[in-house]
Design an enzyme around this catalytic site. Structure first.
Site, PDB file in Angstrom:
ATOM      1  N   LYS A 198       0.862  -1.183   0.000  1.00 22.67           N
ATOM      2  CA  LYS A 198       0.000   0.000   0.000  1.00 22.67           C
ATOM      3  C   LYS A 198       0.898   1.232   0.000  1.00 22.67           C
ATOM      4  O   LYS A 198       1.395   1.651   1.043  1.00 22.67           O
ATOM      5  CB  LYS A 198      -0.910   0.005   1.218  1.00 22.67           C
ATOM      6  CG  LYS A 198      -1.934  -1.128   1.229  1.00 22.67           C
ATOM      7  CD  LYS A 198      -2.836  -1.061   2.447  1.00 22.67           C
ATOM      8  CE  LYS A 198      -3.901  -2.148   2.390  1.00 22.67           C
ATOM      9  NZ  LYS A 198      -4.806  -2.111   3.561  1.00 22.67           N
ATOM     10  N   LYS A 287      -5.001   6.404   2.405  1.00 23.35           N
ATOM     11  CA  LYS A 287      -5.417   6.430   3.815  1.00 23.35           C
ATOM     12  C   LYS A 287      -4.209   6.477   4.749  1.00 23.35           C
ATOM     13  O   LYS A 287      -4.294   6.988   5.867  1.00 23.35           O
ATOM     14  CB  LYS A 287      -6.322   5.232   4.127  1.00 23.35           C
ATOM     15  CG  LYS A 287      -5.773   3.853   3.771  1.00 23.35           C
ATOM     16  CD  LYS A 287      -4.927   3.245   4.856  1.00 23.35           C
ATOM     17  CE  LYS A 287      -4.384   1.894   4.437  1.00 23.35           C
ATOM     18  NZ  LYS A 287      -3.493   1.300   5.465  1.00 23.35           N
TER      19      LYS A 287
END
Length: 464
Positions: A198, A287
């Site tokens: 990520k 995020k």
């Protein structure tokens, strides 16, 4: 301490104390083998490249489920050799071992306990690859895993692998897969790759756009995009291994995502599938940016629920605003993005990092690779998103000033995190100032701006 568990027919107790029901597992393995064209006696070779918390847990989940079928599948994990375990970590590891009767018995049975005693006393040095074989991930000492088959030679690990799991941080993915590509030049078959990373990078030429780990892998190896998938979701690695109910989504081509979702699905770990690979991957990186700020706010306000809720309102409005720039149908991503953000704010390493920076217990000079935690991927993501969204070619109309501005000008939290973490022009207290909006702008206004304008910039994700 784990108590005794009655093992019924069809169940198997593993050496880490976990129990799995194997009804249907062999059928799922056979089905994937058949899809991959595996004949009898030809092992399905699975290797996880990278041994951070999530990579190690992923390998351990596969080992727990399918490792018993030794004549059909081989599951291994690669990590670099030579990483020494420091004395304080060795002492803590010894405490963990002795607090778990099942783990203690396992090590004694394997004649491996004595080395942990010696390391506790300072009489020997343990190495990360060495303890991983016994089921201990350096970034997750408090959660013992099942023993893993560890390979420290990258060529040996990957040269004939059928399924490769990318458990590396995004910042290391390109370099390692460039090395891997050297070993695949003579391959007759194309491997399948699942990336867990990520994080993103920014490229400005020929137009500003995002580079994701799956794209890095494609460029480095030449493996077709159809054979590269992304798996992510709102989860904490240690909790998944401890059988907390969790879900994830595997994204990629129709050919592979559905059979792989079925293969990876477990009663406590539900895997869905989706075709929108790159956008989900980018959301996984986005995020992490705002999780660092959440950690700072929590530390600076002594865990004030009110302050954290104010931050959440602002950061989610910025994320939604950015999502409208990145995808034509942002509504489809709202649920997955907010769920992933929520769990990261609660217990993720990026939020923890923000807390430690704000408390002064960590320094920015220490870098973004932290002992016992691994790489804090949100730091590089802050730089990438800021760099992209500050480009004048992406200008949007400022609602009050009625003039074109770079999108980042409408994202005060992202701007502030960039000044704190990348430019180092301001201290962590600046994040609180960013929340005290002198213009009295409702976070909802930012969302309405995005919804009322044609914000979508397909070029950001490399789309025509």
């Amino acid at each position: 301490m784990v108590g005794s568990i009655e093992v019924k027919s069809g169940n198997v107790m593993y050496s880490n104390g976990s129990v799995h029901n194997h009804n249907g597992l062999e059928e799922k393995l056979d089905e994937l083998r058949q899809i991959l064209g595996k004949s009898n006696g030809d092992l399905l070779r699975i290797v996880c490249v990278g041994a951070g918390a999530w990579g190690s847990v992923f390998a351990a989940l596969l080992q727990d489920s399918y490792g018993q079928f030794r004549d059909k599948v081989q599951i291994r994990i690669w990590r670099r050799s030579g990483r020494a375990v420091d004395r304080s970590t060795a002492e803590h590891l010894f405490e963990v071992i002795n607090s778990r009767e099942d783990v203690l018995r396992r090590l004694i049975r394997r004649c491996a306990y004595l080395k942990y005693v010696e390391a506790r006393l300072g009489d020997r040095t343990l190495y990360a690859d060495e303890i991983l074989k016994d089921g201990f991930c350096l970034n997750m000492i408090d959660t013992p895993l099942c023993p893993l088959k560890v390979v420290t030679n990258l060529q040996e690990a990957v040269w004939d692998a059928d399924l490769v799991i990318n458990g590396l941080p995004s910042t290391e993915t390109r370099e390692v897969f460039k090395e891997i590509s050297k070993y695949w030049k003579e391959r007759l078959t194309v491997p399948i790759i699942i990336s867990l990373a990520k994080g993103i990078e920014a490229e400005l030429d020929p137009v500003p756009h995002i580079i994701t780990p799956t794209q890095m892998i494609n460029r480095a190896t030449g493996v077709p995009v159809d054979n590269i998938l992304y798996l992510g979701g709102p989860n904490i690695a240690s909790e998944i291994y401890n059988k907390e109910y969790a879900n994830a989504r595997i994204c990629g081509s129709d050919k592979w995502r559905k059979p792989l979702a079925k293969f990876l699905r477990q009663p406590h770990f539900i895997v869905w599938d989706n075709s929108d690979l790159v956008t989900h991957e980018v959301m996984g990186g986005l995020k992490n940016v705002y999780a660092i700020g959440a950690g700072m706010v929590a530390a600076l306000t002594n865990e004030s629920a009110t302050s954290k809720s104010v931050y959440f309102a602002h950061c989610t409005s910025e994320m939604i605003f950015i999502t409208y720039l990145l995808t034509e149908e942002p509504e489809r991503l709202a649920g997955p993005l907010l769920a992933d953000t929520y769990v990261t704010l609660l217990k993720g390493r990026n939020a923890w990092y923000g807390q430690m920076i704000a408390k002064g217990e960590l320094s920015l000079d220490m870098g973004d690779s932290i002992s016992g935690k691994g790489t804090i991927q949100g730091v590089s993501a802050v730089g990438a998103f800021y760099e992209l969204l500050s480009q004048s070619s992406l200008n949007v109309l400022h609602p009050e000033e009625n003039k074109p501005v770079a999108p980042v000008e409408l994202c005060p939290i992202l701007k502030t995190l960039y000044k704190i973490l990348i430019k180092r022009e301001q201290g962590p207290m600046a994040i609180l100032q960013a929340l005290r909006d002198e213009n009295l702008n409702d976070p909802r206004d930012r969302i309405e701006i995005a919804q009322s304008h044609a914000f979508y910039r397909p070029s950001l994700l490399g789309q025509p």
